[in-house]
Design a protein around this motif. Structure first.
Motif, PDB file in Angstrom:
ATOM      1  N   ARG A 192     -23.076 -21.844  27.288  1.00  0.00           N
ATOM      2  CA  ARG A 192     -23.023 -21.940  25.817  1.00  0.00           C
ATOM      3  C   ARG A 192     -23.360 -20.610  25.162  1.00  0.00           C
ATOM      4  NH1 ARG A 192     -21.689 -21.723  21.526  1.00  0.00           N
ATOM      5  NH2 ARG A 192     -21.989 -23.178  19.770  1.00  0.00           N
ATOM      6  N   GLU A 193     -24.329 -19.896  25.706  1.00  0.00           N
ATOM      7  CA  GLU A 193     -24.684 -18.596  25.132  1.00  0.00           C
ATOM      8  C   GLU A 193     -23.538 -17.604  25.274  1.00  0.00           C
ATOM      9  OE1 GLU A 193     -29.531 -18.398  25.469  1.00  0.00           O
ATOM     10  OE2 GLU A 193     -28.362 -17.721  27.205  1.00  0.00           O
ATOM     11  N   LEU A 195     -18.945 -14.457  22.948  1.00  0.00           N
ATOM     12  CA  LEU A 195     -17.511 -14.162  22.938  1.00  0.00           C
ATOM     13  C   LEU A 195     -16.864 -14.611  21.634  1.00  0.00           C
ATOM     14  CD1 LEU A 195     -16.584 -15.118  26.604  1.00  0.00           C
ATOM     15  CD2 LEU A 195     -16.690 -12.820  25.618  1.00  0.00           C
ATOM     16  N   SER A 196     -17.309 -15.749  21.111  1.00  0.00           N
ATOM     17  CA  SER A 196     -16.768 -16.232  19.842  1.00  0.00           C
ATOM     18  C   SER A 196     -17.073 -15.258  18.707  1.00  0.00           C
ATOM     19  CB  SER A 196     -17.356 -17.605  19.528  1.00  0.00           C
ATOM     20  OG  SER A 196     -16.955 -18.051  18.246  1.00  0.00           O
ATOM     21  N   ALA A 197     -18.286 -14.716  18.702  1.00  0.00           N
ATOM     22  CA  ALA A 197     -18.682 -13.802  17.630  1.00  0.00           C
ATOM     23  C   ALA A 197     -18.020 -12.441  17.766  1.00  0.00           C
ATOM     24  CB  ALA A 197     -20.200 -13.642  17.626  1.00  0.00           C
ATOM     25  N   VAL A 198     -17.991 -11.901  18.975  1.00  0.00           N
ATOM     26  CA  VAL A 198     -17.473 -10.540  19.179  1.00  0.00           C
ATOM     27  C   VAL A 198     -15.960 -10.493  19.060  1.00  0.00           C
ATOM     28  CG1 VAL A 198     -17.316  -8.630  20.824  1.00  0.00           C
ATOM     29  CG2 VAL A 198     -19.458  -9.896  20.591  1.00  0.00           C
ATOM     30  N   GLY A 199     -15.272 -11.565  19.440  1.00  0.00           N
ATOM     31  CA  GLY A 199     -13.821 -11.593  19.339  1.00  0.00           C
ATOM     32  C   GLY A 199     -13.182 -10.741  20.422  1.00  0.00           C
ATOM     33  N   PRO A 200     -12.039 -10.101  20.146  1.00  0.00           N
ATOM     34  CA  PRO A 200     -11.389  -9.255  21.146  1.00  0.00           C
ATOM     35  C   PRO A 200     -12.352  -8.179  21.644  1.00  0.00           C
ATOM     36  CG  PRO A 200      -9.918  -9.622  19.287  1.00  0.00           C
ATOM     37  CD  PRO A 200     -11.261 -10.179  18.894  1.00  0.00           C
TER      38      PRO A 200
END
Length: 234
Positions: free
Chosen positions: A31-32, A37-42
């Motif tokens: 989950r972390e 990855l969701s926040a940083v994006g590409p």
């Protein structure tokens, strides 16, 4: 920082991941990483700093996806474990591990596109100064997590020898405003505290996680979460 001497011992570093991210702890790790990855994006080609990188869980993950990343930690023992992980993942030549103090980051202003700090602010004695320093070296984004006040984490804290710093939403907003950051996105999760998951075998932890997720998917979810993931922008 709370627990600084304890954190730097070789014994703690060597057992760190087995104690925290095996059995039910794997669900926390997954989950972390998803939150980061969701926040940083590409990620590919992005210049990233991870503060308090520990054994390199996120540093190695981001390097494998093509990031140009530096992992900074105060513990030589933790950094050594991180280097082993990077070699095992065949990304040792794509990242750098450095020993350093998060209160005095050895980088010029706006040096990184993104700064990430996971499992850090619950130990921070002066969170405002740490966040300001992260903001100083970040050009675009700061990503971090906090444990929430008024949640099951408050109960769990009573059982911990050194406790954790807990944050309400108002406190986080105040920190962001003080550092000159704006909140771009937030996620909240885990009704039940991390410590409970770490005590459970895989099957039981998975069943608990399913129940936990159903609660988080309800209208009350954000109000009872024990962990928050924050994506802040310059």
């Amino acid at each position: 920082m709370k627990g600084q001497e304890w954190y730097q011992t070789a014994e703690v570093a060597e057992a760190y991941e087995d104690k925290r991210f095996s059995d039910g702890g794997q669900l926390i790790d997954e989950r972390e990483k998803e939150a980061v990855l969701s926040a940083v994006g590409p990620v590919e080609g992005k210049h990233i700093l991870e503060i308090a990188c520990g054994t390199g869980r996120f540093t190695t993950m981001l390097a494998r996806r093509g990031a140009d990343i530096v992992g900074l930690d105060i513990s030589p023992a933790m950094l050594q474990e991180g280097r082993k992980k990077a070699h095992a993942a065949d990304v040792a030549d794509h990242l750098e591990f450095m020993r350093g103090d998060a209160a005095r980051l050895p980088f010029p202003d706006d040096h990184f596109e993104t700064v990430v700090a996971m499992r850090f602010f619950h130990l921070a004695d002066t969170p405002a100064s740490f966040l300001a320093e992260m903001r100083r070296v970040a050009r675009d984004q700061v990503v971090f997590d906090t444990f929430r006040r008024f949640s099951t984490r408050s109960i769990y804290n009573w059982l911990l020898p050194m406790g954790s710093r807990l944050y309400s939403r108002v406190e986080v907003e105040r920190l962001l405003n003080g550092a000159g950051l704006r909140l771009a996105h937030e996620e909240h999760d885990f009704v039940f505290p991390y410590g409970l998951y770490r005590q459970l075998p895989d099957g039981v932890a998975t069943a608990l996680r399913d129940f936990d997720t159903s609660i988080m998917g309800s209208p009350a979810g954000d109000h009872v979460a024990s962990v928050s993931y924050w994506d802040a922008r310059i």
